[in-house]
Design an enzyme around this catalytic site. Structure first.
Site, PDB file in Angstrom:
ATOM      1  N   ILE A 195      41.676  45.941 -31.404  1.00 43.57           N
ATOM      2  CA  ILE A 195      40.279  46.431 -31.176  1.00 43.57           C
ATOM      3  C   ILE A 195      39.679  44.975 -30.081  1.00 43.57           C
ATOM      4  O   ILE A 195      38.221  45.626 -29.544  1.00 43.57           O
ATOM      5  CB  ILE A 195      39.865  46.629 -31.761  1.00 43.57           C
ATOM      6  CG1 ILE A 195      38.937  45.137 -33.031  1.00 43.57           C
ATOM      7  CG2 ILE A 195      39.903  47.756 -32.460  1.00 43.57           C
ATOM      8  CD1 ILE A 195      38.177  45.708 -33.912  1.00 43.57           C
ATOM      9  N   GLY A 196      40.350  44.156 -29.679  1.00 50.61           N
ATOM     10  CA  GLY A 196      39.220  43.213 -29.165  1.00 50.61           C
ATOM     11  C   GLY A 196      40.447  41.914 -28.599  1.00 50.61           C
ATOM     12  O   GLY A 196      40.549  42.019 -29.204  1.00 50.61           O
ATOM     13  N   VAL A 200      40.687  40.337 -32.319  1.00 46.19           N
ATOM     14  CA  VAL A 200      40.104  40.668 -32.952  1.00 46.19           C
ATOM     15  C   VAL A 200      40.932  42.287 -33.099  1.00 46.19           C
ATOM     16  O   VAL A 200      42.057  43.177 -32.644  1.00 46.19           O
ATOM     17  CB  VAL A 200      38.066  41.150 -32.442  1.00 46.19           C
ATOM     18  CG1 VAL A 200      38.023  41.787 -33.712  1.00 46.19           C
ATOM     19  CG2 VAL A 200      38.178  40.127 -31.832  1.00 46.19           C
ATOM     20  N   ASP A 208      22.338  33.870 -26.989  1.00 45.83           N
ATOM     21  CA  ASP A 208      23.406  34.560 -26.959  1.00 45.83           C
ATOM     22  C   ASP A 208      23.086  35.950 -26.235  1.00 45.83           C
ATOM     23  O   ASP A 208      23.510  37.292 -26.713  1.00 45.83           O
ATOM     24  CB  ASP A 208      25.086  33.823 -26.966  1.00 45.83           C
ATOM     25  CG  ASP A 208      26.174  35.243 -26.082  1.00 45.83           C
ATOM     26  OD1 ASP A 208      25.686  35.078 -24.703  1.00 45.83           O
ATOM     27  OD2 ASP A 208      27.121  35.003 -26.361  1.00 45.83           O
TER      28      ASP A 208
END
Length: 433
Positions: free
Chosen positions: A83-84, A91, A206
């Protein structure tokens, strides 16, 4: 087994960032001292104890499953899909093997190649994030469920957010911007998360919509702490008329409502009632300093853009940019290039869209943004007393921050969307850690 998944899984971008953070790791710290007349410190504990003690998760069955499990490893999980992805890891959506009931729960697992980390000299960044995640215990921040090594990979299991991130959700809204009420809600929850981080002495560094994930229930989760700066802060209670700087007079001090979630009926003593209604909770690492050049170009503060040292005030600048983008669909200082953006941040004036504010709420929003986007970090709203001053701004009038978790989240378009929207200009290759 990990190698096979890392090589072959197809990327989906629900967890990947579409703006990338820049970093140059040269950091110096100084300990924070409190300005307050009444201060208190939390007991310290080892990392292992911190992972086990998650009071706000005491009724969470998912957390209980992990607390009862020992010596978890990669074989205890089944990976559903990727998913990433980033330049140093990926991920995955995963399930915990075992009972059928537990197998239906979904988690996010970050798999990071330690050899790549060492080669890119980012090992310290990964260690910083893991250290911070062990400390966190808050509804708007990720819960660390498990961490372990598999071969030369490090794996971290945390909560999975099915709602995507606020950057992708904004692109699904009419005119690619949130309504004022939705922006106010998301800003309030991010503010509460920042307050908690600052209470722990963590400067986030961030903040951007890509790092604000949305859970299935509509509430937010702030994520990615690899650029964060760890320092010291002493949470304290102050009188609202007590200022650490005699020249400092925050515009937000017009309507102080500290401890608004606590009824005076809970206090038997009239003296305690008076004290409780006339105090501010302050937790701000005001003395932490760093010389690192970190952040995302459109969100860095002027002191960072100019190459000067910075401290906690960078988070409040980013918070102002965040609110601006949520409401107006763009960041206030974006240029045609990264260099132009940094010049605009350092020297350019703050401007708003030409249309007149459509009501008192937008007037208050612009006033709040102007206070947060003060180029002088010493005069920036939040730089001295942090969230204690920002919370009292009229933009948040009538909002009970202590009970924000019980507020029904706004119904926004695309809340179930699984892919991120088109990215902005990148600053560097994105790293999961």
């Amino acid at each position: 087994m990990v190698d096979e998944f890392v090589r072959n899984s197809d990327p989906e971008q629900l967890y990947s960032s579409t703006k990338t953070s820049m970093s140059s790791d040269t950091t110096s710290l100084s300990h924070c001292t409190s300005f307050s007349r009444l201060s208190f410190e939390f007991p310290t504990s080892s990392p292992e104890q911190t992972v086990a003690l998650k009071p706000h998760r005491s009724s969470d069955s998912s957390f209980q499953v992990f607390r009862c499990s020992t010596n978890l490893n990669f074989r205890d999980f089944s990976l559903v899909r990727q998913i990433g992805s980033g330049d140093i890891g990926r991920v995955y959506l995963c399930r915990l093997r075992g009972a059928e009931t537990e197998g239906r729960r979904l988690y996010a697992m970050k798999v990071v190649d330690n050899e790549v980390l060492a080669m890119k000299k980012k090992t310290q960044r990964a260690e910083t994030e893991r250290k911070i995640m062990r400390m966190l215990d808050h509804p708007f921040l990720p819960t660390l469920y498990a961490e372990f090594d598999a071969s030369h990979f490090s794996c971290v299991v945390m909560e999975y957010c099915s709602g995507g991130d606020l950057h992708s959700l904004r692109h699904k809204q009419p005119q690619k911007r949130f309504s004022l009420s939705s922006a106010r809600f998301y800003a309030a929850e991010v503010l509460v998360a920042l307050e908690y981080l600052h209470m722990l002495g963590i400067i986030y560094r961030d903040l951007k919509p890509e790092n604000v994930l949305v859970r299935s229930d509509g509430h937010i989760m702030l994520t990615d702490f690899d650029l964060s700066l760890c320092s010291d802060a002493i949470p304290a209670v102050e009188s609202p008329d007590f200022s650490p700087d005699p020249d400092y007079s925050p515009r937000a001090s017009r309507s102080l409502t500290p401890f608004s979630c606590i009824s005076n009926r809970l206090f038997r003593s009239k003296k305690i009632q008076t004290i409780a209604s006339n105090r501010l909770f302050v937790a701000e690492p005001v003395s932490a300093r760093s010389c690192s050049f970190v952040g995302t170009h459109e969100y860095v503060a002027p002191e960072v853009a100019s190459g000067r040292s910075h401290g906690n005030a960078v988070d409040w600048w980013a918070f102002g940019v965040f609110i601006y983008e949520m409401i107006y669909g763009r960041t206030p200082f974006a240029g045609v290039s990264n260099e132009a953006t940094l010049r605009s941040i350092a020297k350019g004036p703050l401007s708003f869209p030409d249309h007149a504010p459509c009501g008192a709420s937008e007037v208050h929003a612009r006033d709040l943004i102007s206070g947060l986007l003060n180029k002088d970090p010493n005069r920036r709203l939040g730089s001295k007393r942090g969230a204690a001053d920002v919370k009292t701004h009229p933009f948040f009038k009538g909002l009970n921050f202590a009970l924000i978790r019980s507020v029904t989240p706004p119904g926004v378009a695309g809340i179930k969307r699984q892919k991120t929207s088109p990215s902005r200009q990148q600053t560097a290759p994105f790293g999961i850690f």
